[in-house]
Design an enzyme around this catalytic site. Structure first.
Site, PDB file in Angstrom:
ATOM      1  CD  GLU A 408      -1.765  -2.396   1.480  1.00  0.00           C
ATOM      2  OE1 GLU A 408      -2.650  -3.275   1.401  1.00  0.00           O
ATOM      3  OE2 GLU A 408      -0.591  -2.635   1.861  1.00  0.00           O
ATOM      4  CG  HIS A 475     -11.406  -7.668   6.571  1.00  0.00           C
ATOM      5  ND1 HIS A 475     -10.665  -8.423   7.448  1.00  0.00           N
ATOM      6  CD2 HIS A 475     -10.827  -7.852   5.349  1.00  0.00           C
ATOM      7  CE1 HIS A 475      -9.710  -9.065   6.801  1.00  0.00           C
ATOM      8  NE2 HIS A 475      -9.789  -8.734   5.524  1.00  0.00           N
TER       9      HIS A 475
END
Length: 669
Positions: A408, A475
């Site tokens: 990322e 998540h």
């Protein structure tokens, strides 16, 4: 050059095909940063400048690399690479003003040293975190490659910086995408006071290239002719055959990390060894021996350079101290942007889901902006984990819809590099939770670039977020508060398909960095009539969904629907329901109008309680609307725990289960 142990014992100069004029030009380029440094060290001792990071002993690397590249090729230097700036002929008066925080510098006094960039000279300076510029170089090189331009991008790091994760991510991305990036490691022996023996175990840092499938080289960093000739040859090859190359320059830092540090930790014999290998003195001796340089030419060079230095310093010294201007400071946080109004009243509409609206906004934006690139894990053939970009690769190709490695940080940095080099970029986080792995470049690079040196960060980061789907602690976070606190970022959080489409299109139009939150629980549950054509909606405008007089509920995202569901079963509740839609910028005017009208306010968010965005809105209301309040400002948030997985635990965590009770009490107050 092979990757074997490389110990410099002497400097062997070889002019190769360089004529005397070129040899003298390189010497002048080498001499200039040395003389500037000597001036700065005197000024430092006199207390006329505050700090200095010396590159004495390493000048041949910055000068040799810069002179070997073309003027229109980007270089991303470090704080010891003065030779990059002087070789690109950056005006000394501006450099001196930059170092002294004067208005004539490149950052309006907002940053120091070489923490700046300048498109005029194709230089992108470092930030103190060192690593992010490596990924930025990837993005700049990617832009060149997408335009089929035969250009190289050079980026510098020290041996200490090679231990950062950004270094490894950037090398991996450059290798996978065959990006023409010249990764330059200045191995100068120490990371501040930490010797290389305590920094890495491989024999040479060049050896690391093997693990990424990158050809690497070792070069004598004190030999200007070797640096110049080798880099010129490598760059020519990389332009014709785009690929990354890793170069380790063996050199030594002759002064402290910065002047206050000193060099007492360096063994005397080591210092003496490298003193004898001084790049300026040794090259001067060689030129005298070759008959290329004589005393008269040498003295003339020194006089001319010193005169230029003195004149530049005089200009800077006479420049007034910078004075803070509130409007200027605030206006420069974001790049100026006027969104063109879009008329959609008479266009056809289709009932679509929230997720379809996101996909439509992306699709139409790709048609509209030919310089738009999407990067993310599994976004290409697979269409993303939520299938939002399914079919995009067939329409727009792999150059624009790019699968990425799981890194990322480097991908966000590459997005910044794309912006620097003329592209728009979207980065998809598979889940908003994973943005923590790319936090640094967002809050320290994207957010601060325009304020620091006027460089826009034309990047949208899409953030699938939120609880309610049983996804557990990693998540399910709604982590917008991580970013609303950081000046320079825009944060958008729609609750309806029509808003999602218009706001995402506007975010892509906007040249500033935008965190665009998409609640996963809304993706396939919320339908709305949405215009089929392209349209945008201005950021920073809240929506009044219900008009009432008894209380104001101010919220955003999934909690908007919690409220709407609750009001269906309580039609007599006379509520003002305000959907913020954008958290930065906030619609303070709309918030204030609602509070004044009802006198009671509930600030509702799915986020955990402590430190969420509603805390600041509560403070604003208390400061600006106190005399209109008929009850204390009430906040309702989820528990101050990680988000649990089991359904009953998740229900217990969310603020939704307390909404009816809290709102009833507020209205009865």
């Amino acid at each position: 050059m092979s990757n074997h142990s490389y110990i410099i014992s002497r400097l062997n100069f070889n002019r190769r095909d360089l004529d005397s004029k070129q040899l003298l030009s390189l010497y002048e380029s080498l001499l200039k940063p040395r003389l500037i440094e000597e001036k700065m060290l005197i000024l430092l001792r006199q207390g006329k400048i505050s700090k200095w990071f010396s590159g004495i002993g390493q000048e041949a690397i910055a000068v040799g690399v810069t002179e070997a590249l073309k003027k229109d090729e980007y270089i991303l230097p470090m704080h010891r690479n003065l030779g990059v700036f002087t070789s690109r002929e950056v005006p000394l008066a501006r450099l001196f003003s930059q170092w002294q925080g004067k208005a004539n510098g490149f950052t309006k006094g907002r940053d120091r040293s070489f923490h700046f960039g300048t498109q005029d000279y194709k230089i992108v300076g470092m930030i103190s975190h060192l690593g992010p510029q490596l990924g930025v170089a990837d993005g700049i090189a990617l832009a060149h490659k997408l335009r089929s331009e035969k250009k190289v991008t050079a980026v510098f790091t020290g041996e200490g910086g090679t231990s950062e994760g950004d270094f490894h991510e950037a090398l991996n991305v450059a290798s996978v995408w065959d990006l023409p990036v010249l990764f330059c490691i200045e191995n100068n022996g120490y990371g501040l006071s930490t010797p290389t023996s305590e920094q890495y175990r491989c024999q040479n840092l060049a050896d690391r290239g093997v693990g990424y499938g990158i050809v690497s080289h070792m070069i004598n960093g004190n030999n200007i002719l070797e640096v110049f000739s080798e880099i010129k040859s490598l760059a020519a090859s990389m332009r014709e055959n785009p690929r990354p190359v890793l170069v380790e320059f063996k050199t030594f830092r002759m002064r402290g990390h910065e002047e206050a540090s000193g060099t007492k930790y360096v063994p005397e014999d080591l210092m003496n060894h490298w003193s004898a290998l001084d790049p300026v003195e040794n090259y001067k001796t060689y030129l005298f021996e070759e008959g290329v340089l004589n005393e008269e030419t040498q003295n003339t060079m020194i006089q001319n350079i010193n005169a230029e230095i003195d004149q530049a310093y005089k200009i800077t010294s006479e420049e007034p101290e910078i004075v803070g201007n509130l409007k200027c400071e605030l206006d420069d946080v974001f790049a100026p942007f006027d969104l063109e109004s879009t008329h959609i009243e008479n266009t056809s509409k289709t009932s679509i889901r929230f997720i379809d609206a996101i996909s439509s906004a992306l699709d139409l934006s790709f048609e509209r902006h030919q310089n738009l690139i999407l990067m993310g894990q599994d976004v290409a053939e697979y269409g993303g984990v939520f299938k939002i970009t399914q079919g995009f690769i067939d329409k727009y190709g792999k150059d624009r819809i790019r699968n990425t490695p799981i890194c990322e940080s480097a991908i966000i940095e590459a997005a910044m590099g794309l912006s620097i080099n003329g592209y728009k970029a979207i980065v998809e986080m598979q889940f908003a939770d994973f943005v923590s792995s790319g936090f640094n470049p967002i809050v320290n690079y994207l957010a601060k670039s325009h304020y620091r040196w006027g460089q826009k960060a034309d990047v949208v980061i899409r953030m699938p977020c939120g609880a309610g789907v049983g996804a557990g602690p990693f998540h399910s976070q709604t982590n917008e508060a991580w970013f609303t606190h950081t000046s320079g970022l825009k944060v958008v959080y729609p609750a309806f398909p029509s808003d999602a489409k218009g706001l995402l299109a506007a975010s892509i139009e906007d040249p500033n960095p935008v965190l665009f939150f998409e609640h996963k629980a809304l993706y396939r549950t919320i339908y709305e009539e949405v215009p089929d054509s392209y349209y945008t909606m201005p950021l920073g405008k809240a929506a009044l969904l219900k008009s009432g007089s008894k209380a104001s509920v101010i919220t955003y995202g999934a909690p908007v629907h919690w409220c709407l569901d609750l009001l269906k079963y309580n039609p007599d509740w006379d509520i003002d329901l305000l959907d913020l839609r954008t958290l930065c910028p906030l619609d303070y005017e709309c918030i204030k109008a609602s509070v004044i009208k009802t006198g009671k306010v509930l600030l509702l968010t799915e986020d955990s309680n402590f430190g969420n965005v509603m805390a600041d809105i509560s403070a604003y209301i208390a400061e600006e609307c106190f005399e209109y309040l008929d009850a204390p400002v009430k906040r309702l948030s989820s528990l101050d725990t990680p988000i649990p997985f089991a359904q009953n635990l998740e229900i217990n965590y969310l603020a939704k289960n307390k909404l009816e009770e809290i709102l009833a009490k507020l209205m009865a107050y």
